[in-house]
Write a protein that holds these residues in place. Structure first.
Motif, PDB file in Angstrom:
ATOM      1  N   THR A  29       0.799  -1.227  -0.022  1.00  0.00           N
ATOM      2  CA  THR A  29       0.219  -0.079  -0.074  1.00  0.00           C
ATOM      3  C   THR A  29       0.909   1.125   0.012  1.00  0.00           C
ATOM      4  O   THR A  29       0.394   2.253  -0.490  1.00  0.00           O
ATOM      5  N   THR A  30       2.074   1.124   0.502  1.00  0.00           N
ATOM      6  CA  THR A  30       2.823   2.320   0.530  1.00  0.00           C
ATOM      7  C   THR A  30       3.332   2.649  -0.966  1.00  0.00           C
ATOM      8  O   THR A  30       3.300   3.727  -1.379  1.00  0.00           O
ATOM      9  N   VAL A  31       3.616   1.716  -1.697  1.00  0.00           N
ATOM     10  CA  VAL A  31       3.907   1.747  -3.143  1.00  0.00           C
ATOM     11  C   VAL A  31       2.950   2.144  -3.681  1.00  0.00           C
ATOM     12  O   VAL A  31       3.084   3.385  -4.843  1.00  0.00           O
ATOM     13  N   ALA A  32       1.718   1.843  -3.445  1.00  0.00           N
ATOM     14  CA  ALA A  32       0.379   2.132  -4.277  1.00  0.00           C
ATOM     15  C   ALA A  32       0.107   3.783  -4.022  1.00  0.00           C
ATOM     16  O   ALA A  32      -0.161   4.397  -4.862  1.00  0.00           O
ATOM     17  N   GLU A  33       0.478   4.072  -2.745  1.00  0.00           N
ATOM     18  CA  GLU A  33      -0.042   5.376  -2.263  1.00  0.00           C
ATOM     19  C   GLU A  33       1.062   6.330  -3.133  1.00  0.00           C
ATOM     20  O   GLU A  33       0.607   7.557  -3.614  1.00  0.00           O
ATOM     21  N   ARG A  34       2.324   6.152  -3.368  1.00  0.00           N
ATOM     22  CA  ARG A  34       3.088   6.920  -3.833  1.00  0.00           C
ATOM     23  C   ARG A  34       2.744   6.990  -5.410  1.00  0.00           C
ATOM     24  O   ARG A  34       3.057   8.014  -5.911  1.00  0.00           O
TER      25      ARG A  34
END
Length: 135
Positions: free
Chosen positions: A14-19
């Motif tokens: 989700t961190t990658v998706a958020e960025r």
């Protein structure tokens, strides 16, 4: 034993998706540089809430496992692997870890739903105020 790794893995995704979403939202904002007074929280911000919940929970769980000696600072890091309890560890990850990650995600979903409701309500109230002012 290693249940904290499941929410941590979700947090990484989700961190990658958020960025990625944040950069797309930024590009979209540049293209549509109209001034709108609409109160709307960007989805990347909402996804950031999930990230914080997942990272915080994973860190707390990891600390608890270190405290109880289940995670050690040397290879293979998990005492279950060292003691030959790998099947038990994988079972715990599949049950407790997945359940914790799903519960945190469900709570986040409720938060996003409530926020969306209030955003729609705010937009509806604003449009009624503008319609009433023109009459």
């Amino acid at each position: 034993m290693a249940c904290f790794t499941v929410p941590a893995a979700e947090a990484i995704i989700t961190t990658v998706a958020e960025r990625i979403i944040k950069s797309k939202e930024k590009n979209q904002t540049v293209k549509n540089s109209k001034k709108t007074e609409e109160v709307r929280i960007p989805f990347s911000t909402k996804l950031g809430w999930l990230n914080k919940m997942l990272w915080g929970g994973s860190a707390l769980l990891a600390f608890e496992h270190v405290w109880h000696g289940e995670v050690v600072p040397f290879f293979p890091f998990l005492t279950a692997v060292e003691n030959g309890e790998t099947a038990e560890m994988l079972h715990e990850m599949a049950t407790a870890g997945v359940a914790m990650a799903a519960l945190v995600t469900a709570i986040w979903g409720i938060m996003v739903g409530v926020t969306s409701f209030f955003e729609k309500q705010s937009k509806k109230d604003k449009s009624q105020t503008l319609a009433g002012g023109m009459a």
